[in-house]
Motif scaffolding. Structure first.
Motif, PDB file in Angstrom:
ATOM      1  N   ILE A  23       0.860  -1.185   0.000  1.00  0.00           N
ATOM      2  CA  ILE A  23       0.000   0.000   0.000  1.00  0.00           C
ATOM      3  C   ILE A  23       0.895   1.232   0.000  1.00  0.00           C
ATOM      4  CG2 ILE A  23      -1.765   1.294   1.265  1.00  0.00           C
ATOM      5  CD1 ILE A  23      -2.522  -1.339   2.634  1.00  0.00           C
ATOM      6  N   PRO A  24       0.722   2.148  -0.958  1.00  0.00           N
ATOM      7  CA  PRO A  24       1.525   3.373  -0.921  1.00  0.00           C
ATOM      8  C   PRO A  24       1.364   4.073   0.426  1.00  0.00           C
ATOM      9  CG  PRO A  24       0.328   3.228  -2.995  1.00  0.00           C
ATOM     10  CD  PRO A  24      -0.193   2.117  -2.127  1.00  0.00           C
ATOM     11  N   LYS A  25       2.462   4.546   0.989  1.00  0.00           N
ATOM     12  CA  LYS A  25       2.393   5.205   2.303  1.00  0.00           C
ATOM     13  C   LYS A  25       1.426   6.381   2.270  1.00  0.00           C
ATOM     14  CE  LYS A  25       6.327   8.229   1.340  1.00  0.00           C
ATOM     15  NZ  LYS A  25       7.592   8.804   1.791  1.00  0.00           N
ATOM     16  N   GLU A  26       1.312   7.023   1.105  1.00  0.00           N
ATOM     17  CA  GLU A  26       0.406   8.165   0.981  1.00  0.00           C
ATOM     18  C   GLU A  26      -1.057   7.762   1.037  1.00  0.00           C
ATOM     19  OE1 GLU A  26       4.297   8.932  -0.997  1.00  0.00           O
ATOM     20  OE2 GLU A  26       2.766   7.373  -1.213  1.00  0.00           O
ATOM     21  N   MET A  27      -1.322   6.445   0.891  1.00  0.00           N
ATOM     22  CA  MET A  27      -2.698   5.951   0.938  1.00  0.00           C
ATOM     23  C   MET A  27      -3.067   5.398   2.310  1.00  0.00           C
ATOM     24  SD  MET A  27      -4.163   6.650  -1.850  1.00  0.00           S
ATOM     25  CE  MET A  27      -5.645   5.659  -1.639  1.00  0.00           C
ATOM     26  N   LEU A  28      -2.134   5.405   3.251  1.00  0.00           N
ATOM     27  CA  LEU A  28      -2.479   4.995   4.610  1.00  0.00           C
ATOM     28  C   LEU A  28      -3.468   5.996   5.185  1.00  0.00           C
ATOM     29  CD1 LEU A  28       1.060   3.983   5.902  1.00  0.00           C
ATOM     30  CD2 LEU A  28      -0.804   2.456   5.249  1.00  0.00           C
ATOM     31  N   PRO A  29      -4.487   5.532   5.902  1.00  0.00           N
ATOM     32  CA  PRO A  29      -5.548   6.444   6.346  1.00  0.00           C
ATOM     33  C   PRO A  29      -5.164   7.257   7.579  1.00  0.00           C
ATOM     34  CG  PRO A  29      -6.034   4.219   7.072  1.00  0.00           C
ATOM     35  CD  PRO A  29      -4.803   4.119   6.199  1.00  0.00           C
ATOM     36  N   ILE A  30      -5.589   8.482   7.579  1.00  0.00           N
ATOM     37  CA  ILE A  30      -5.637   9.294   8.790  1.00  0.00           C
ATOM     38  C   ILE A  30      -7.128   9.473   9.080  1.00  0.00           C
ATOM     39  CG2 ILE A  30      -5.146  11.528   9.847  1.00  0.00           C
ATOM     40  CD1 ILE A  30      -2.650   9.892   9.453  1.00  0.00           C
ATOM     41  N   VAL A  31      -7.637   8.692   9.999  1.00  0.00           N
ATOM     42  CA  VAL A  31      -9.057   8.593  10.335  1.00  0.00           C
ATOM     43  C   VAL A  31      -9.822   8.033   9.145  1.00  0.00           C
ATOM     44  CG1 VAL A  31     -11.031   9.702  11.449  1.00  0.00           C
ATOM     45  CG2 VAL A  31      -8.737  10.588  11.858  1.00  0.00           C
ATOM     46  N   ASP A  32     -10.501   8.870   8.347  1.00  0.00           N
ATOM     47  CA  ASP A  32     -11.385   8.355   7.302  1.00  0.00           C
ATOM     48  C   ASP A  32     -10.949   8.695   5.884  1.00  0.00           C
ATOM     49  OD1 ASP A  32     -11.831  11.050   7.506  1.00  0.00           O
ATOM     50  OD2 ASP A  32     -14.019  10.922   7.578  1.00  0.00           O
ATOM     51  N   ARG A  33      -9.737   9.163   5.726  1.00  0.00           N
ATOM     52  CA  ARG A  33      -9.246   9.495   4.379  1.00  0.00           C
ATOM     53  C   ARG A  33      -7.734   9.300   4.347  1.00  0.00           C
ATOM     54  NH1 ARG A  33     -11.042  15.705   4.625  1.00  0.00           N
ATOM     55  NH2 ARG A  33     -12.647  14.705   5.899  1.00  0.00           N
ATOM     56  N   PRO A  34      -7.179   8.988   3.185  1.00  0.00           N
ATOM     57  CA  PRO A  34      -5.736   8.756   3.113  1.00  0.00           C
ATOM     58  C   PRO A  34      -4.938  10.046   3.289  1.00  0.00           C
ATOM     59  CG  PRO A  34      -6.717   8.633   0.930  1.00  0.00           C
ATOM     60  CD  PRO A  34      -7.849   8.732   1.898  1.00  0.00           C
ATOM     61  N   ILE A  35      -3.666   9.868   3.634  1.00  0.00           N
ATOM     62  CA  ILE A  35      -2.781  11.013   3.852  1.00  0.00           C
ATOM     63  C   ILE A  35      -2.799  11.963   2.650  1.00  0.00           C
ATOM     64  CG2 ILE A  35      -0.371  11.686   4.166  1.00  0.00           C
ATOM     65  CD1 ILE A  35       0.035   9.009   5.668  1.00  0.00           C
ATOM     66  N   ILE A  36      -2.731  11.421   1.451  1.00  0.00           N
ATOM     67  CA  ILE A  36      -2.648  12.261   0.252  1.00  0.00           C
ATOM     68  C   ILE A  36      -3.880  13.145   0.104  1.00  0.00           C
ATOM     69  CG2 ILE A  36      -3.614  10.483  -1.276  1.00  0.00           C
ATOM     70  CD1 ILE A  36      -0.810  13.023  -2.129  1.00  0.00           C
ATOM     71  N   HIS A  37      -5.023  12.676   0.568  1.00  0.00           N
ATOM     72  CA  HIS A  37      -6.247  13.485   0.497  1.00  0.00           C
ATOM     73  C   HIS A  37      -6.093  14.749   1.338  1.00  0.00           C
ATOM     74  CE1 HIS A  37     -10.902  13.555   0.358  1.00  0.00           C
ATOM     75  NE2 HIS A  37     -10.491  14.712   0.832  1.00  0.00           N
ATOM     76  N   TRP A  38      -5.541  14.611   2.540  1.00  0.00           N
ATOM     77  CA  TRP A  38      -5.341  15.762   3.407  1.00  0.00           C
ATOM     78  C   TRP A  38      -4.406  16.788   2.755  1.00  0.00           C
ATOM     79  CZ3 TRP A  38      -7.831  16.272   8.136  1.00  0.00           C
ATOM     80  CH2 TRP A  38      -8.449  15.125   8.652  1.00  0.00           C
ATOM     81  N   VAL A  39      -3.352  16.298   2.104  1.00  0.00           N
ATOM     82  CA  VAL A  39      -2.370  17.194   1.481  1.00  0.00           C
ATOM     83  C   VAL A  39      -2.990  17.935   0.302  1.00  0.00           C
ATOM     84  CG1 VAL A  39      -0.132  17.298   0.311  1.00  0.00           C
ATOM     85  CG2 VAL A  39      -0.451  15.765   2.253  1.00  0.00           C
ATOM     86  N   VAL A  40      -3.718  17.206  -0.540  1.00  0.00           N
ATOM     87  CA  VAL A  40      -4.368  17.844  -1.685  1.00  0.00           C
ATOM     88  C   VAL A  40      -5.424  18.842  -1.210  1.00  0.00           C
ATOM     89  CG1 VAL A  40      -5.892  17.423  -3.664  1.00  0.00           C
ATOM     90  CG2 VAL A  40      -3.875  15.990  -3.306  1.00  0.00           C
ATOM     91  N   GLU A  41      -6.137  18.499  -0.164  1.00  0.00           N
ATOM     92  CA  GLU A  41      -7.138  19.417   0.401  1.00  0.00           C
ATOM     93  C   GLU A  41      -6.482  20.714   0.869  1.00  0.00           C
ATOM     94  OE1 GLU A  41      -9.249  18.501   4.237  1.00  0.00           O
ATOM     95  OE2 GLU A  41     -10.932  18.242   2.836  1.00  0.00           O
ATOM     96  N   GLU A  42      -5.320  20.608   1.493  1.00  0.00           N
ATOM     97  CA  GLU A  42      -4.577  21.804   1.904  1.00  0.00           C
ATOM     98  C   GLU A  42      -4.221  22.668   0.702  1.00  0.00           C
ATOM     99  OE1 GLU A  42      -0.135  22.969   3.625  1.00  0.00           O
ATOM    100  OE2 GLU A  42      -0.810  20.887   3.683  1.00  0.00           O
ATOM    101  N   ALA A  43      -3.769  22.022  -0.377  1.00  0.00           N
ATOM    102  CA  ALA A  43      -3.412  22.754  -1.596  1.00  0.00           C
ATOM    103  C   ALA A  43      -4.622  23.490  -2.162  1.00  0.00           C
ATOM    104  CB  ALA A  43      -2.850  21.787  -2.641  1.00  0.00           C
ATOM    105  N   VAL A  44      -5.757  22.810  -2.216  1.00  0.00           N
ATOM    106  CA  VAL A  44      -6.982  23.406  -2.759  1.00  0.00           C
ATOM    107  C   VAL A  44      -7.406  24.604  -1.908  1.00  0.00           C
ATOM    108  CG1 VAL A  44      -9.434  23.010  -3.206  1.00  0.00           C
ATOM    109  CG2 VAL A  44      -7.745  21.291  -3.878  1.00  0.00           C
ATOM    110  N   GLN A  45      -7.318  24.467  -0.592  1.00  0.00           N
ATOM    111  CA  GLN A  45      -7.687  25.564   0.307  1.00  0.00           C
ATOM    112  C   GLN A  45      -6.787  26.781   0.107  1.00  0.00           C
ATOM    113  OE1 GLN A  45      -7.482  23.647   4.121  1.00  0.00           O
ATOM    114  NE2 GLN A  45      -9.570  22.842   4.000  1.00  0.00           N
TER     115      GLN A  45
END
Length: 293
Positions: A23-45
């Motif tokens: 499993i890519p480390k970026e796809m490991l979950p932080i609660v209910d979404r993978p790490i990469i989702h949090w990073v992309v969300e920060e970029a979008v914000q």
């Protein structure tokens, strides 16, 4: 307006083995979404609309995450789970695109960023390391503030935070020609060095993993020779850029979590679970039960 963010995700994540074996480390979950989702969300914000993943052939799951799974979508629609279906269809806003380029060999962060050169062209852009999660402070989103500072001053921005001196050999470390900037402020950098020994470190201000850089950094990366760890280091290209154009250190206001190692990952998981709108109560109960024992 700066619209592009380069996110290097090609690393094999050896610090997170055995979980990252398949499993890519970026796809490991932080609660209910993978790490990469949090990073992309920060970029979008922060106003980013073009995400460029620098990926590896074995990590297609990251690209798939930002696409629509037609079979799953149809099943959720059939079962009437419309709210969940829409949340999956809207992982990123419609005006945001995610594309991928390949890094064929693991030759370092600088080399990874260089692979995005054909997409970046001569434009300024953001670099975000996916190992690092940031929680915004009351002052606002640090990445957005860095972009605003770049656009007003024309100076490249490197996010920094203080670390204990006995840990500076784990980071890029900057030097300043003036006092350190206050939180949410920037000041001119005199230099930067990758993973110095504590007795040789120019300060205890470490590079966090967020950068706003001019497109001209790509030409410097093309001629950057392998440095620390035998890899092409982004910090070495930034050190060369300092001799040609202004580069500033931005003192972050938020909180960082290093999800590239197990202890940092665990801290991030617990921290964000305790702030989740639906799971915070459950998370607090679990923490309290463990404290009681």
């Amino acid at each position: 307006m700066i619209s592009k963010a380069v996110i290097p995700v090609a690393g094999l994540g050896t610090r997170m083995l055995p979980a990252s074996k398949s499993i890519p480390k970026e796809m490991l979950p932080i609660v209910d979404r993978p790490i990469i989702h949090w990073v992309v969300e920060e970029a979008v914000q922060a106003g980013i609309t073009e995400i460029i993943l620098v990926n590896h052939a074995a990590k297609g799951a990251i690209e798939d995450y930002f696409d629509i799974n037609a079979e799953l979508d149809a099943q959720l629609q059939t079962k009437g789970k419309e709210s969940l279906r829409q949340s999956l269809r809207n992982v990123i806003p419609e005006n945001v695109s995610v594309i991928s380029v390949r890094q064929r060999e693991p030759l370092g962060l600088g080399h990874a960023v260089l692979q995005a050169a054909p997409v970046i062209g001569g434009e300024p852009f953001v670099v975000m390391l996916p190992d690092v999660l940031l929680e915004a402070a009351d002052e606002g989103i640090d990445l957005g503030a860095m972009i605003e500072r770049y656009q007003s001053s024309g100076a490249a921005q490197v996010m920094v935070e203080p670390v204990p001196m006995d840990r500076v050999d784990q980071y890029g470390v900057i030097s300043l020609a003036s006092p350190a900037p206050a939180r949410g402020e920037s000041c001119v950098m005199a230099g930067v060095v990758e993973k110095p020994r504590p007795e040789e470190a120019p300060s205890n201000l470490s590079v966090v993993g967020r950068y706003v850089l001019p497109g001209s950094i790509m030409a410097l990366l093309k001629t950057t020779r392998p440095g620390a760890g035998g890899e092409i280091q982004l910090t070495d290209a930034i050190a060369e850029l300092i001799g040609q154009a202004p580069v500033e250190a931005y003192a972050m206001t938020g909180k960082t979590f290093d999800c590239g190692n197990k202890s940092g990952y665990l801290e991030a998981f617990i921290h964000f679970a305790l702030r989740h709108p639906e799971l915070a109560g459950v998370a607090r109960d679990i923490v309290e039960r463990h404290r009681a024992h």
